[in-house]
Write a protein that holds these residues in place. Structure first.
Motif, mmCIF file in Angstrom:
data_model
loop_
_atom_site.group_PDB
_atom_site.id
_atom_site.type_symbol
_atom_site.label_atom_id
_atom_site.label_comp_id
_atom_site.label_asym_id
_atom_site.label_seq_id
_atom_site.Cartn_x
_atom_site.Cartn_y
_atom_site.Cartn_z
ATOM 1 N N SER A 86 -2.237 -0.905 -8.124
ATOM 2 C CA SER A 86 -0.852 -1.271 -8.397
ATOM 3 C C SER A 86 -0.465 -1.067 -9.855
ATOM 4 O O SER A 86 0.718 -1.012 -10.183
ATOM 5 N N GLY A 111 4.597 4.400 -7.895
ATOM 6 C CA GLY A 111 3.909 3.153 -7.596
ATOM 7 C C GLY A 111 4.799 1.935 -7.651
ATOM 8 O O GLY A 111 4.309 0.803 -7.698
ATOM 9 N N ARG A 112 6.098 2.144 -7.658
ATOM 10 C CA ARG A 112 7.062 1.056 -7.739
ATOM 11 C C ARG A 112 8.184 1.286 -6.732
ATOM 12 O O ARG A 112 8.487 2.423 -6.370
ATOM 13 N N PRO A 118 3.148 -6.564 -9.068
ATOM 14 C CA PRO A 118 2.647 -6.052 -10.353
ATOM 15 C C PRO A 118 2.988 -6.969 -11.516
ATOM 16 O O PRO A 118 4.083 -7.547 -11.586
ATOM 17 N N ARG A 150 0.833 -1.205 0.000
ATOM 18 C CA ARG A 150 0.000 0.000 0.000
ATOM 19 C C ARG A 150 0.866 1.254 0.000
ATOM 20 O O ARG A 150 0.585 2.224 -0.705
ATOM 21 N N ARG A 180 0.196 0.555 -13.485
ATOM 22 C CA ARG A 180 0.565 1.813 -14.121
ATOM 23 C C ARG A 180 0.467 1.600 -15.628
ATOM 24 O O ARG A 180 1.397 1.144 -16.279
ATOM 25 N N TRP A 209 2.301 1.711 -3.500
ATOM 26 C CA TRP A 209 1.309 2.099 -4.505
ATOM 27 C C TRP A 209 0.839 3.540 -4.342
ATOM 28 O O TRP A 209 0.371 4.153 -5.302
#
Length: 352
Positions: free
Chosen positions: A168, A38-39, A84, A30, A170, A33
């Motif tokens: 998660s 987001g990584r 992901p 969480r 993109r 993200w």
């Protein structure tokens, strides 16, 4: 035929599972993200240190040289821990495409060692997928122009970000100008590579969906054992037991279908397309049922950000149409089953 996994495959799966259990807990994901990218480069590096990115890279390029059968186990773990799908895209799908190039192709020598060590982030855009996962942050993109395969540096691609229900993911819609300098292969060779890549992408998603179904089942079992109504755990109620038993049955029936498809792809069998589509459909059904019954036993709170269920449920919804929707895969299975060449029944599962 006695189909069993090797000790190396099972040991590697167990090691990856133990690693992700501690390094990719839901609360950690969480936090990742919620960042702009987001990584996590740190998590990606640790995964590479475990050898996952090197799994199907040939040994002379610094990899482990394993095949699709090993990945049928690994993708389940990636799904179970909500890693992901772009990691499997690079380490499995793109690596498989690069392995299919001629032995002396320069792209293999330049990219495969970097994939093995985890130092390159790549994205793949197949015509069947309108959006490209991780396109905004990829260093290289593998893209299609008709039957041609192109390897395009990120600076030559325009990416329009596209939001997803899965926090998660993109996703990006890409635009670019193909040219001789980016062309890898074309013609019949390119067409064959894209066909095999479609199968590998669908098999990758199928494994992740099966892992997601198992995670939703485990979360639901834990929840119904603790949540009480009328002074009893709701897991003691027969209707709830039936919901969870239905999920478990779907998962167990989907596993051998997934493994059979992985074997067919690894051995280059002529009917691999059908086996892959059957696996995608079986794993989609298992994960979709798990998501539906999971939210039923959790109630409305299962949708909330604080509850882990929503992470895996939304991933199921977003991955379901990836690498071919159900209609496309059903049509491939139907074309085979209704043909005169169809070999059906238990005796036709494996060739001796």
């Amino acid at each position: 035929m006695d189909f069993t996994f090797t000790d190396d495959q099972l040991t590697f799966r167990e090691a990856i599972s133990r690693f992700l259990m501690t390094e990719a807990a839901p609360e950690m994901l969480r936090e990742i993200w919620e960042t702009d990218a987001g990584r996590s480069a740190d998590l990606r590096g640790k995964i590479a240190e475990q050898g996952l990115t090197a799994l199907s890279v040939p040994e002379h390029y610094g990899g482990l040289g394993m095949d699709d059968v090993a990945w049928s186990l690994m993708t389940q773990e990636l799904g179970y821990y909500a890693i992901p799908d772009s990691l499997a895209d690079t380490a499995y799908v793109i690596t498989g495409l690069l392995n299919g190039l001629s032995a002396d192709h320069p792209l293999k020598a330049s990219l495969l060692p970097r994939i093995a060590e985890g130092s390159v982030r790549m994205a793949i855009g197949h015509p069947i997928n309108p959006l490209v996962p991780d396109a905004p942050m990829a260093e290289w993109l593998i893209l299609a122009q008709g039957d041609e395969v192109h390897a395009v540096p990120r600076e030559q691609v325009e990416v329009q970000a596209n939001a997803s229900i899965d926090a998660s993911r993109r996703l990006g819609q890409v635009s670019w100008n193909p040219g001789p300098e980016t062309r890898v292969v074309a013609g019949e060779e390119g067409r064959a590579l894209w066909a095999e890549t479609l199968n590998r992408g669908a098999l990758s998603v199928a494994g992740q969906l099966l892992g997601l179904a198992q995670r939703i089942l485990d979360l639901s079992v834990d929840y119904v054992a603790q949540r009480k109504q009328f002074g009893k755990p709701i897991g003691s109620f027969q209707a709830v037991k039936h919901h969870l038993a239905d999920i478990a049955s779907k998962i167990e029936f989907a596993k051998p279908v997934l493994y059979r498809a992985a074997y067919a792809l690894a051995k280059g069998e002529q009917g691999a397309d059908v086996y892959v589509s059957q696996a995608k459909l079986a794993c989609c059904d298992a994960s979709w049922l798990a998501a539906r019954h999971g939210i039923q036993v959790h109630g409305a709170m299962g949708y909330t950000w604080e509850v882990d269920l929503q992470m895996f449920m939304k991933r199921v919804w977003s991955l379901d149409p990836s690498w071919g929707d159900r209609a496309m895969h059903k049509s491939r299975v139907a074309a085979y089953v209704l043909s005169d060449q169809a070999r059906l029944g238990p005796g036709a599962t494996f060739e001796e």
